[in-house]
Enzyme design. Structure first.
Site, PDB file in Angstrom:
ATOM      1  N   TYR A 181     -19.251   5.600   1.467  1.00 39.14           N
ATOM      2  CA  TYR A 181     -18.456   4.790   0.918  1.00 39.14           C
ATOM      3  C   TYR A 181     -17.000   4.674   1.500  1.00 39.14           C
ATOM      4  O   TYR A 181     -16.716   3.547   1.793  1.00 39.14           O
ATOM      5  CB  TYR A 181     -18.276   5.101  -0.627  1.00 39.14           C
ATOM      6  CG  TYR A 181     -17.107   4.080  -1.334  1.00 39.14           C
ATOM      7  CD1 TYR A 181     -17.154   2.857  -1.423  1.00 39.14           C
ATOM      8  CD2 TYR A 181     -15.791   4.792  -1.832  1.00 39.14           C
ATOM      9  CE1 TYR A 181     -16.098   2.089  -2.001  1.00 39.14           C
ATOM     10  CE2 TYR A 181     -14.944   3.954  -2.242  1.00 39.14           C
ATOM     11  CZ  TYR A 181     -15.104   2.716  -2.494  1.00 39.14           C
ATOM     12  OH  TYR A 181     -14.213   1.948  -3.171  1.00 39.14           O
ATOM     13  N   SER A 236      -3.994   2.337  -6.812  1.00 41.05           N
ATOM     14  CA  SER A 236      -4.937   1.096  -6.848  1.00 41.05           C
ATOM     15  C   SER A 236      -5.378   0.949  -8.429  1.00 41.05           C
ATOM     16  O   SER A 236      -5.258   1.945  -9.292  1.00 41.05           O
ATOM     17  CB  SER A 236      -6.495   1.741  -6.373  1.00 41.05           C
ATOM     18  OG  SER A 236      -7.393   0.790  -6.727  1.00 41.05           O
ATOM     19  N   TYR A 290      -6.064  -5.272  -8.940  1.00 39.94           N
ATOM     20  CA  TYR A 290      -7.053  -6.128  -9.039  1.00 39.94           C
ATOM     21  C   TYR A 290      -6.804  -6.942 -10.299  1.00 39.94           C
ATOM     22  O   TYR A 290      -6.935  -6.235 -11.315  1.00 39.94           O
ATOM     23  CB  TYR A 290      -8.416  -5.150  -8.936  1.00 39.94           C
ATOM     24  CG  TYR A 290      -8.792  -4.864  -7.612  1.00 39.94           C
ATOM     25  CD1 TYR A 290      -8.750  -5.697  -6.577  1.00 39.94           C
ATOM     26  CD2 TYR A 290      -8.945  -3.560  -7.301  1.00 39.94           C
ATOM     27  CE1 TYR A 290      -9.178  -5.362  -5.354  1.00 39.94           C
ATOM     28  CE2 TYR A 290      -9.215  -3.117  -5.970  1.00 39.94           C
ATOM     29  CZ  TYR A 290      -9.276  -4.264  -5.098  1.00 39.94           C
ATOM     30  OH  TYR A 290      -9.743  -3.780  -3.790  1.00 39.94           O
ATOM     31  N   THR A 317      -4.065  -7.686  -4.502  1.00 39.48           N
ATOM     32  CA  THR A 317      -5.223  -7.668  -3.551  1.00 39.48           C
ATOM     33  C   THR A 317      -6.049  -8.966  -3.688  1.00 39.48           C
ATOM     34  O   THR A 317      -6.708  -9.029  -4.884  1.00 39.48           O
ATOM     35  CB  THR A 317      -6.099  -6.608  -3.460  1.00 39.48           C
ATOM     36  OG1 THR A 317      -5.228  -5.211  -3.029  1.00 39.48           O
ATOM     37  CG2 THR A 317      -7.074  -6.385  -2.433  1.00 39.48           C
ATOM     38  N   ARG A 337     -22.342  -4.008   1.536  1.00 36.61           N
ATOM     39  CA  ARG A 337     -22.027  -2.799   2.306  1.00 36.61           C
ATOM     40  C   ARG A 337     -23.270  -1.968   2.571  1.00 36.61           C
ATOM     41  O   ARG A 337     -23.712  -1.274   1.713  1.00 36.61           O
ATOM     42  CB  ARG A 337     -20.982  -2.234   1.684  1.00 36.61           C
ATOM     43  CG  ARG A 337     -19.681  -2.890   1.705  1.00 36.61           C
ATOM     44  CD  ARG A 337     -18.604  -2.155   0.944  1.00 36.61           C
ATOM     45  NE  ARG A 337     -17.488  -3.013   0.783  1.00 36.61           N
ATOM     46  CZ  ARG A 337     -16.445  -2.240   0.135  1.00 36.61           C
ATOM     47  NH1 ARG A 337     -16.180  -1.270  -0.471  1.00 36.61           N
ATOM     48  NH2 ARG A 337     -15.110  -2.959  -0.088  1.00 36.61           N
ATOM     49  N   LYS A 350      -2.020  -8.989  -0.634  1.00 36.14           N
ATOM     50  CA  LYS A 350      -2.547  -8.270   0.222  1.00 36.14           C
ATOM     51  C   LYS A 350      -4.131  -8.860   0.634  1.00 36.14           C
ATOM     52  O   LYS A 350      -4.786  -9.162  -0.246  1.00 36.14           O
ATOM     53  CB  LYS A 350      -2.833  -6.829  -0.205  1.00 36.14           C
ATOM     54  CG  LYS A 350      -3.760  -5.906   0.678  1.00 36.14           C
ATOM     55  CD  LYS A 350      -3.743  -4.597  -0.046  1.00 36.14           C
ATOM     56  CE  LYS A 350      -4.410  -3.332   0.895  1.00 36.14           C
ATOM     57  NZ  LYS A 350      -5.842  -3.560   0.345  1.00 36.14           N
ATOM     58  N   ARG A 380     -13.750  -3.875   5.551  1.00 37.98           N
ATOM     59  CA  ARG A 380     -14.615  -3.522   4.622  1.00 37.98           C
ATOM     60  C   ARG A 380     -15.241  -4.957   3.862  1.00 37.98           C
ATOM     61  O   ARG A 380     -16.195  -4.642   2.790  1.00 37.98           O
ATOM     62  CB  ARG A 380     -14.200  -2.569   3.447  1.00 37.98           C
ATOM     63  CG  ARG A 380     -13.617  -1.292   3.913  1.00 37.98           C
ATOM     64  CD  ARG A 380     -12.785  -0.548   3.193  1.00 37.98           C
ATOM     65  NE  ARG A 380     -13.537   0.087   1.897  1.00 37.98           N
ATOM     66  CZ  ARG A 380     -14.124   1.101   1.805  1.00 37.98           C
ATOM     67  NH1 ARG A 380     -14.487   1.840   2.783  1.00 37.98           N
ATOM     68  NH2 ARG A 380     -14.669   1.591   0.521  1.00 37.98           N
ATOM     69  N   GLY A 438      -7.035  -0.460  10.550  1.00 39.69           N
ATOM     70  CA  GLY A 438      -7.169   0.136  11.710  1.00 39.69           C
ATOM     71  C   GLY A 438      -6.133   1.139  12.302  1.00 39.69           C
ATOM     72  O   GLY A 438      -6.128   1.688  13.551  1.00 39.69           O
ATOM     73  N   VAL A 439      -4.862   1.269  11.544  1.00 44.54           N
ATOM     74  CA  VAL A 439      -3.988   2.355  12.028  1.00 44.54           C
ATOM     75  C   VAL A 439      -4.352   3.777  12.154  1.00 44.54           C
ATOM     76  O   VAL A 439      -4.739   4.111  11.179  1.00 44.54           O
ATOM     77  CB  VAL A 439      -2.492   2.187  11.147  1.00 44.54           C
ATOM     78  CG1 VAL A 439      -1.464   3.218  11.621  1.00 44.54           C
ATOM     79  CG2 VAL A 439      -2.256   0.576  11.316  1.00 44.54           C
ATOM     80  N   ARG A 440      -4.315   4.288  13.309  1.00 35.60           N
ATOM     81  CA  ARG A 440      -4.668   5.866  13.284  1.00 35.60           C
ATOM     82  C   ARG A 440      -3.723   6.604  14.057  1.00 35.60           C
ATOM     83  O   ARG A 440      -3.720   7.817  13.745  1.00 35.60           O
ATOM     84  CB  ARG A 440      -6.007   5.745  14.206  1.00 35.60           C
ATOM     85  CG  ARG A 440      -7.125   4.790  13.500  1.00 35.60           C
ATOM     86  CD  ARG A 440      -7.790   5.567  12.314  1.00 35.60           C
ATOM     87  NE  ARG A 440      -8.714   4.944  11.448  1.00 35.60           N
ATOM     88  CZ  ARG A 440      -8.350   4.011  10.612  1.00 35.60           C
ATOM     89  NH1 ARG A 440      -7.160   3.832  10.301  1.00 35.60           N
ATOM     90  NH2 ARG A 440      -9.384   3.396   9.898  1.00 35.60           N
TER      91      ARG A 440
HETATM   92  C1  LIG Z   1     -12.529   3.952   0.310  1.00 34.87           C
HETATM   93  C2  LIG Z   1     -11.537   3.136   0.224  1.00 34.87           C
HETATM   94  C3  LIG Z   1     -11.145   2.390  -1.043  1.00 34.87           C
HETATM   95  C4  LIG Z   1     -10.336   1.243  -1.128  1.00 34.87           C
HETATM   96  N1  LIG Z   1      -9.859   0.747  -2.407  1.00 34.87           N
HETATM   97  C5  LIG Z   1      -8.982   0.069  -2.510  1.00 34.87           C
HETATM   98  C6  LIG Z   1      -8.357  -0.423  -3.585  1.00 34.87           C
HETATM   99  O1  LIG Z   1      -8.721   0.022  -4.603  1.00 34.87           O
HETATM  100  N2  LIG Z   1      -7.555  -1.496  -3.519  1.00 34.87           N
HETATM  101  C7  LIG Z   1      -7.182  -1.979  -2.452  1.00 34.87           C
HETATM  102  O2  LIG Z   1      -6.226  -3.048  -2.366  1.00 34.87           O
HETATM  103  N3  LIG Z   1      -7.625  -1.810  -1.213  1.00 34.87           N
HETATM  104  C8  LIG Z   1      -8.491  -0.800  -1.033  1.00 34.87           C
HETATM  105  N4  LIG Z   1      -8.917  -0.173   0.192  1.00 34.87           N
HETATM  106  C9  LIG Z   1      -8.470  -0.902   1.255  1.00 34.87           C
HETATM  107  C10 LIG Z   1      -7.280  -0.125   1.903  1.00 34.87           C
HETATM  108  O3  LIG Z   1      -5.742  -0.417   0.917  1.00 34.87           O
HETATM  109  C11 LIG Z   1      -6.728  -0.695   3.061  1.00 34.87           C
HETATM  110  O4  LIG Z   1      -6.695  -1.833   3.105  1.00 34.87           O
HETATM  111  C12 LIG Z   1      -7.372  -0.113   4.404  1.00 34.87           C
HETATM  112  O5  LIG Z   1      -8.130   1.190   4.043  1.00 34.87           O
HETATM  113  C13 LIG Z   1      -7.041  -0.173   5.638  1.00 34.87           C
HETATM  114  O6  LIG Z   1      -7.679   0.116   6.744  1.00 34.87           O
HETATM  115  P1  LIG Z   1      -7.964   1.657   7.306  1.00 34.87           P
HETATM  116  O7  LIG Z   1      -8.760   2.338   6.522  1.00 34.87           O
HETATM  117  O8  LIG Z   1      -8.733   1.284   8.531  1.00 34.87           O
HETATM  118  O9  LIG Z   1      -6.529   2.056   7.418  1.00 34.87           O
HETATM  119  C14 LIG Z   1      -9.850   0.785  -0.060  1.00 34.87           C
HETATM  120  C15 LIG Z   1     -10.204   1.355   1.325  1.00 34.87           C
HETATM  121  C16 LIG Z   1     -11.095   2.423   1.484  1.00 34.87           C
HETATM  122  C17 LIG Z   1     -11.408   3.023   2.729  1.00 34.87           C
HETATM  123  C1  LIG Z   2     -13.477  -3.528  -6.974  1.00 29.64           C
HETATM  124  C2  LIG Z   2     -12.892  -2.456  -6.124  1.00 29.64           C
HETATM  125  C3  LIG Z   2     -13.064  -2.308  -4.797  1.00 29.64           C
HETATM  126  C4  LIG Z   2     -12.300  -0.939  -4.202  1.00 29.64           C
HETATM  127  C5  LIG Z   2     -12.142  -1.250  -2.706  1.00 29.64           C
HETATM  128  O1  LIG Z   2     -11.116  -2.010  -2.660  1.00 29.64           O
HETATM  129  C6  LIG Z   2     -12.937  -0.993  -1.578  1.00 29.64           C
HETATM  130  O2  LIG Z   2     -14.231  -0.415  -1.878  1.00 29.64           O
HETATM  131  O3  LIG Z   2     -12.697  -1.367  -0.397  1.00 29.64           O
END
Ligand SMILES: Cc1cc2nc3c(=O)[nH]c(=O)nc-3n(C[C@H](O)[C@H](O)[C@H](O)COP(=O)(O)O)c2cc1C
Ligand SMILES: CCCCC(=O)C(=O)O
Length: 387
Positions: free
Chosen positions: A46, A128, A152, A178, A187, A260, A287, A317-319
């Site tokens: 996930y 979140s 959300y 978001t 996915r 966002k 994602r 993608g920031v690492r």
């Molecule tokens: C496991 C996971 C859960 C996430 N859940 C949320 C979320 O609940 N709300 C949201 O706005 N973004 C969510 N994101 C997106 C992150 O806020 C962010 O945009 C993203 O991870 C940035 O990319 P990076 O993982 O390459 O740094 C999620 C990302 C991951 C990996």
């Molecule tokens: C509806 C919540 C989604 C969580 C999320 O942002 C993700 O899995 O990327």
């Protein structure tokens, strides 16, 4: 506010003399491989997974690779100040902890651990709406640290208003709305395992602790967790949102509002016309839309179009420290970081998150200095070359 983030390098070397190794790698690009070893298969895929073929996640990294830093010498950059103000929050460095839902699937200390680690590094924690820990509990863990709330946007207006009021009362100063995840993308890594994280563990504390949400249920979440979760997912997905609905958020939130998930210049312009305080140029870490452009590719055009009207933040993608430098040089006010610290959480809870964040900041600080940049204002397109 001058903070020597680079001194973490010495701290790590000295710890080594005492026989102590870091809780996980200092190289964020290696963390995914080691996280696979310590995480259960469902949570790992996930977190690591992306939409469809994974092309967008790869494009995010490729976009960073296309830009290279052109270092300058003899600039007095031994003494650096990386501080900035983002959405009214004074920060020691232009980095924020991206909103990530259901952290209890990664570590039992979940969002509280991350919020403590963020506070101790001086970076904003973004909670979140899909969190496994409640708004007030996370605020307590975060203490005096800066914190923002990610929304959300629930279809039920009263539930939405209630969440916003609670977040405001609990000291979250900015609202991050978001837009790109109004339904989950295709996915395959989750589907292959039939794994939906929201149905795991104790559930979703943000809605479960909300009195208005609870009033919408026939049975309490404690009596019937599954129905409560599905009711919540129904509320935050599939709702038809359009630009003309943004005034609702203004009515219920008197602090800065950031959208966002913006990737198109025309959407950035609309956000500015709608009077938003900022946007996050992001493709949700690859994602959501498979085959989308690398997020960094969208940044320069958006900054040119609206950079003087609102704050442009960036993620996806920031690492590395060089990645932070590149995004700021291309006009981002700050970057958000997602997966790397989630892997830190998996390895070692709060200490793991702190290690990943401090490593990124140290790398950024040293890369700034060695490339001749003393402050963020020294960074610009001139600092980079496109290859
Ligand atoms: C496991 C996971 C859960 C996430 N859940 C949320 C979320 O609940 N709300 C949201 O706005 N973004 C969510 N994101 C997106 C992150 O806020 C962010 O945009 C993203 O991870 C940035 O990319 P990076 O993982 O390459 O740094 C999620 C990302 C991951 C990996
Ligand atoms: C509806 C919540 C989604 C969580 C999320 O942002 C993700 O899995 O990327």
């Amino acid at each position: 506010m001058t903070e020597r983030f680079g001194s973490y390098q010495n701290e790590l070397y000295l710890q080594g003399l005492g026989g102590q190794l870091p809780p996980c790698s200092t190289d964020a690009t290696k963390l995914e491989a080691s996280a696979r070893e310590v995480m259960a298969p469902g949570p790992f895929s996930y977190v690591a997974g992306s939409a469809g073929s994974g092309a967008t996640a790869r494009a995010n990294r490729e976009a960073f690779d296309r830009w290279r830093v052109v270092p300058r010498m003899l600039t007095g950059a031994t003494d650096r100040d990386l501080s900035t103000t983002v959405l009214g929050t004074r920060l020691a460095a232009p980095v924020a902890v991206a909103p990530v839902g259901v952290q209890s699937i990664v570590h039992p200390d979940a969002e509280s651990a991350t919020a403590r680690a963020a506070a101790s590094t001086g970076l904003p924690f973004i909670l979140s709406t899909a969190s496994s820990t409640g708004i007030e509990d996370v605020a307590e863990a975060n203490g005096d640290g800066p914190r923002w709330f990610q929304l959300y946007w629930p279809g039920d207006a009263d539930v939405c208003a209630s969440l916003l009021a609670r977040a405001k009362a609990a000291g979250y100063t900015a609202l991050v709305v978001t837009l790109d995840t109004w339904t989950l993308a295709w996915r395959p890594s989750d589907l292959d395992q039939s794994y939906l994280p929201f149905l795991q563990g104790e559930g979703l504390a943000v809605p479960f602790t909300d009195p208005v949400f609870r009033s919408r249920l026939e049975k309490t979440p404690e009596e019937d967790r599954g129905t409560a979760i599905l009711t919540w997912i129904g509320m935050i997905t599939g709702t038809d949102r359009t630009w003309d609905q943004l005034p609702f958020l203004r009515e219920h939130w008197d602090g800065p509002i950031v959208l966002k998930g913006i990737q198109h210049v025309a959407d950035a312009r609309r956000a500015a016309e709608a009077g938003m305080d900022g946007i996050v140029v992001s493709n949700h870490g690859g994602r959501q839309v498979d085959g989308a452009i690398g997020a960094l590719e969208a940044l320069p055009g958006i900054v040119a179009a609206v950079g003087d009207r609102l704050e442009v933040l960036f993620d996806s993608g920031v690492r590395t420290g060089a990645d932070v430098l590149k995004a700021i040089a291309l006009g981002a006010r700050a970057v958000l970081v997602g997966r790397p610290w989630v892997y830190g959480l998996a390895h070692a809870g709060e200490d793991g998150v702190r290690h990943v964040l401090r490593s990124l900041l140290a790398d950024f600080d040293l890369t700034m200095g060695l490339s001749g940049h003393r402050t963020l204002a020294d960074l610009g397109p001139d600092s980079l070359q496109r290859t």
